[in-house]
Scaffold this motif. Structure first.
Motif, PDB file in Angstrom:
ATOM      1  N   ASN A 169       0.841  -1.192   0.000  1.00  0.00           N
ATOM      2  CA  ASN A 169       0.000   0.000   0.000  1.00  0.00           C
ATOM      3  C   ASN A 169       0.879   1.246   0.000  1.00  0.00           C
ATOM      4  N   ALA A 170       0.239   2.375  -0.231  1.00  0.00           N
ATOM      5  CA  ALA A 170       0.818   3.690   0.074  1.00  0.00           C
ATOM      6  C   ALA A 170       2.210   3.886  -0.505  1.00  0.00           C
ATOM      7  N   GLU A 171       2.289   3.933  -1.852  1.00  0.00           N
ATOM      8  CA  GLU A 171       3.562   4.273  -2.484  1.00  0.00           C
ATOM      9  C   GLU A 171       3.995   5.651  -1.976  1.00  0.00           C
ATOM     10  N   THR A 172       5.232   5.740  -1.512  1.00  0.00           N
ATOM     11  CA  THR A 172       5.690   6.970  -0.878  1.00  0.00           C
ATOM     12  C   THR A 172       5.704   8.144  -1.850  1.00  0.00           C
ATOM     13  N   CYS A 173       6.020   7.896  -3.125  1.00  0.00           N
ATOM     14  CA  CYS A 173       5.946   8.952  -4.144  1.00  0.00           C
ATOM     15  C   CYS A 173       4.565   9.601  -4.186  1.00  0.00           C
ATOM     16  N   ALA A 174       3.542   8.796  -4.036  1.00  0.00           N
ATOM     17  CA  ALA A 174       2.182   9.311  -4.158  1.00  0.00           C
ATOM     18  C   ALA A 174       1.875  10.295  -3.034  1.00  0.00           C
ATOM     19  N   THR A 175       2.326   9.996  -1.826  1.00  0.00           N
ATOM     20  CA  THR A 175       2.109  10.932  -0.725  1.00  0.00           C
ATOM     21  C   THR A 175       2.933  12.192  -0.921  1.00  0.00           C
ATOM     22  N   TYR A 176       4.161  12.048  -1.387  1.00  0.00           N
ATOM     23  CA  TYR A 176       4.985  13.214  -1.734  1.00  0.00           C
ATOM     24  C   TYR A 176       4.204  14.156  -2.655  1.00  0.00           C
ATOM     25  N   ASN A 177       3.577  13.609  -3.666  1.00  0.00           N
ATOM     26  CA  ASN A 177       2.853  14.444  -4.621  1.00  0.00           C
ATOM     27  C   ASN A 177       1.518  14.935  -4.082  1.00  0.00           C
ATOM     28  N   MET A 178       0.848  14.156  -3.237  1.00  0.00           N
ATOM     29  CA  MET A 178      -0.389  14.643  -2.625  1.00  0.00           C
ATOM     30  C   MET A 178      -0.111  15.806  -1.669  1.00  0.00           C
TER      31      MET A 178
END
Length: 721
Positions: free
Chosen positions: A369-378
């Protein structure tokens, strides 16, 4: 339809080969200061060249060098990344670029991971590394970092020139800069799919972003020249392509991933004023998704999460540059489709890099779950939305993702050869975080994450008459335009009073303090020791307006409370929080751990009755397990979610024997009852039980006999505070 292979999965197949790359030689590859370069002290004083602030922004950020982190967990994690930034050899970063340009690699080996001599994404990591060094320099003003940054930029300029003069094949425009030939870009235009090619414009974005950061954060003029030439090349490739062809290109899984090319081209246009750069930014409109989000139609299920999140930050920048409202509307609506409906308790999103159905949380928990790149961009998107519309909900999300995902994504040990950051952060039972990620996308964004913690602690209003205090991190703000220096002392993420002190300067100023949505246990403010009569609504900002003087002190107290958050698709799957902090149960067990809490409640109806302090700060025990703050970066197996089981209506030792039935919204009788706590007396508690039980009889969930049994158990329990 089977899910396409993720890049992470392909990386794991090559892990053995990558591990074989020797890193012991790294020290010998560190560069010397090139001949003719300015002395280090002079370099350290180079002024930044920030982007123009758009007229559409009602809140403005402060430059990184105007906010300094104080002691604490954030600074400690930052320092770990700065050790890597200082130590990692520039020549290893440059090896793939020099090889592609036919230049001497100086014996350096590429970093590894996806950043190999034949990798289809090579060069992206170098762009992230530029941003890391630029941010680190902007923060610390260390001469050695500026020297390293200038060396990297100068070498990339040499590569760009060499490619124009003798590239093979010769590039279509002299501004081309990449770590592989132009072939990938040409193949994309004929709709070649992944993994034959990876994501050529994604890689281009990382390189251009790193160059612009070198310019805007560290004042490197050559970086802007290189980026401008590359922007000219982008326009030369895309500017004449039909819209239908572009739409098809951007719809291709991974191969059509372009990161934030629309954002970086809009930023470039703001710096150069060249119409071609804005026209190129608009070439990246992903029409079907853009239109759907502008109309608030959610079509995200099954899409590659991080392929699309940064597109919307770019649309906001296009709104700034063009005034077209559909860009801003699409970004606002997209954020609402992700932050909440597709967000796990740590603030991350996605399963195996993919968006899943709206509300599918419990159904998608696993180790990917929760690719760290995705949170960086969110977080970037949340921040950009706030600039235009200062909404506390954006910062509530920002705090959650920063504290529980990004802070957790860095291992708590030093390394000079690896960023030691996460890719996925599993939310399933008994999973473990895996660190490292040299050369991957999350390794790249991970380098950036931990060198800019201070970028959203404070914002100012466009007119300079208000200061937003968004995050309660120990820090010092220097606001030279107002002659203001503000110190914040704080043990955050630990509980405690935060104190803001006007160390220098003052004057009339609205101090806008964020009241976090989790602050349901109270939020009190004092000025010079005197409690202020202010309305503090969780999930909003409160404003203190006064003529401030040097030495004024503002105290802020928001006691942490234990609480649970329920998965949207299964309310029995829950996470435990202490204030803003996600707590994880330490256990290697592969299945969900089952917790029951209500039978231990007193009249105050507080989880503190059943979840006890363990002895270490922010650590607790329950059901024989330790609950630890999720941000601790270790290798322990954990459970971020548990299964809640409250099958029977029980009060203390008094068991009614009546099933704890669920109503339509997934809440049980006991959920609804204890949400009304605290109860002043045992009699008040029994009265509340009787009223609620009567309602459940009326609604057909209890029989009359069951109601009587529940009320009798409540009376028999004799609960106390």
């Amino acid at each position: 339809m089977s899910q396409p292979p993720t890049r992470r999965r392909l990386l794991s197949l090559a892990a053995g080969a990558a591990a074989a790359t020797p890193l012991v030689q790294a020290a010998s590859l560190a560069h010397a200061t090139p001949a003719g370069q300015a002395p280090a002290q002079a370099l350290a004083q180079a002024p930044a060249a920030p982007l123009p602030v758009p007229a559409t922004w009602s809140a403005h950020p402060f430059p990184l060098n105007q906010v300094t982190l104080g002691d604490g967990v954030f600074r400690a994690k930052r320092d770990l990344m700065l050790t890597y930034a200082r130590s990692y050899p520039a020549d290893r970063i440059l090896a793939v670029f020099r090889a592609n340009a036919g230049l001497d690699t100086r014996g350096a080996q590429p970093p590894g991971g996806w950043e190999t001599s034949d990798g289809n994404l090579r060069g992206h990591y170098g762009g992230h590394f530029l941003t890391l060094i630029a941010q680190a320099y902007a923060d610390t003003r260390e001469a050695a970092l500026k020297s390293k940054l200038d060396y990297l930029v100068g070498a990339l300029g040499e590569c760009q020139t060499a490619l124009a003069e003798r590239g093979n094949p010769r590039p279509s425009h002299p501004g081309f800069l990449a770590a592989y030939p132009e072939t990938q870009f040409i193949l994309l235009e004929s709709y070649t799919t992944y993994p034959t090619i990876w994501a050529p414009y994604y890689t281009c974005h990382k390189i251009m972003r790193g160059l612009l950061d070198a310019h805007t954060l560290a004042g490197n003029a050559q970086a802007l020249t290189i980026a401008s030439k590359t922007g000219d090349w982008v326009h030369s490739r895309l500017g004449g392509l039909p819209k239908a062809q572009l739409d098809r290109m951007w719809s291709i899984y991974i191969a059509g991933e372009y990161g934030g090319m629309n954002e970086v081209m809009a930023d470039l246009h703001a710096l150069t004023g060249k119409a071609e750069h804005l026209a190129a930014a608009r070439c990246f409109d992903n029409t079907a998704l853009l239109d759907a989000c502008a109309q608030d139609r959610d079509i995200l299920d099954g899409r590659h999460a991080n392929q699309h999140i940064p597109q919307f930050t770019g649309y906001l920048r296009l709104f700034d540059e063009t005034g077209e409202e559909r860009y801003a509307e699409a970004a606002r609506n997209f954020w609402g489709m992700v932050a909440g409906p597709r967000t796990y308790s740590l603030g991350g999103t996605g399963q195996g890099e993919m968006f899943k159905a709206r509300g599918a949380i419990a159904a998608t928990l696993d180790d990917k779950n929760a690719e760290t790149c995705a949170t960086y961009n969110m977080l970037k998107l949340s921040r950009q939305l706030f600039f235009r519309e200062p909404d506390a909900a954006r910062m509530d999300y920002y705090e959650r993702g920063l504290t529980n995902h990004i802070l957790a994504s860095r291992r708590d040990t030093a390394s000079t050869s690896s960023p030691e950051v996460t890719y996925f952060v599993g939310m399933g039972p008994g999973v473990v975080r895996e660190y490292g990620n040299t050369g991957t996308c999350c390794g790249g964004t991970g380098m950036e994450n931990h060198s800019k913690y201070q970028d959203s602690v404070y914002f100012r209003s466009a007119d300079g008459n208000a200061l937003y205090v968004n995050l309660y991190l120990a820090s010092t703000l220097r606001w030279p335009e107002r002659g203001l220096v503000l110190d914040q002392t704080s043990a955050y993420p630990a509980e405690g009073v935060r104190t803001l002190t006007f160390r220098e300067g003052g004057g009339r100023l609205d101090l806008r303090l964020r009241v976090p949505s989790w602050a349901t246990g109270g939020f009190t403010v004092t000025v010079n020791g005197v409690r202020q009569r202010v309305e503090a609504v969780p999930g909003s900002y409160l404003t203190l307006s006064r003529n401030w003087r040097s030495g004024d002190r503002v105290g802020i107290s928001a006691p942490y409370r234990l609480r649970v958050e329920r998965a949207l698709d299964d309310p029995t799957v829950q996470s435990v929080f202490f204030g803003p902090l996600l707590l994880a149960a330490q256990s290697p067990e592969a299945g969900f751990r089952t917790f029951s809490f209500y039978k231990g409640f007193t009249l105050r109806g507080d989880l503190a009755d059943v979840i006890r302090p363990e002895g270490r700060p922010l650590h607790f025990t329950t059901h024989g397990l330790t609950l630890a703050p999720f941000f601790v970066g270790n290798d322990a197996r954990y459970h971020a979610y548990f299964r809640r089981s409250e099958p029977v209506v029980v009060f203390g030792t008094a068991d009614s024997g009546v099933p704890n039935r669920t109503r339509g919204d997934g809440l049980t009788f006991l959920d609804v009852l204890w949400a009304r706590a605290p109860f002043a007396t045992s009699e008040a508690f029994v009265r509340a039980v009787r009223v609620l039980a009567d309602g459940w009889v009326t609604e057909g969930r209890f029989t009359g006999a069951e109601r009587d049994a529940v009320v009798a158990a409540a009376t028999r329990a004799g609960l106390r505070g």
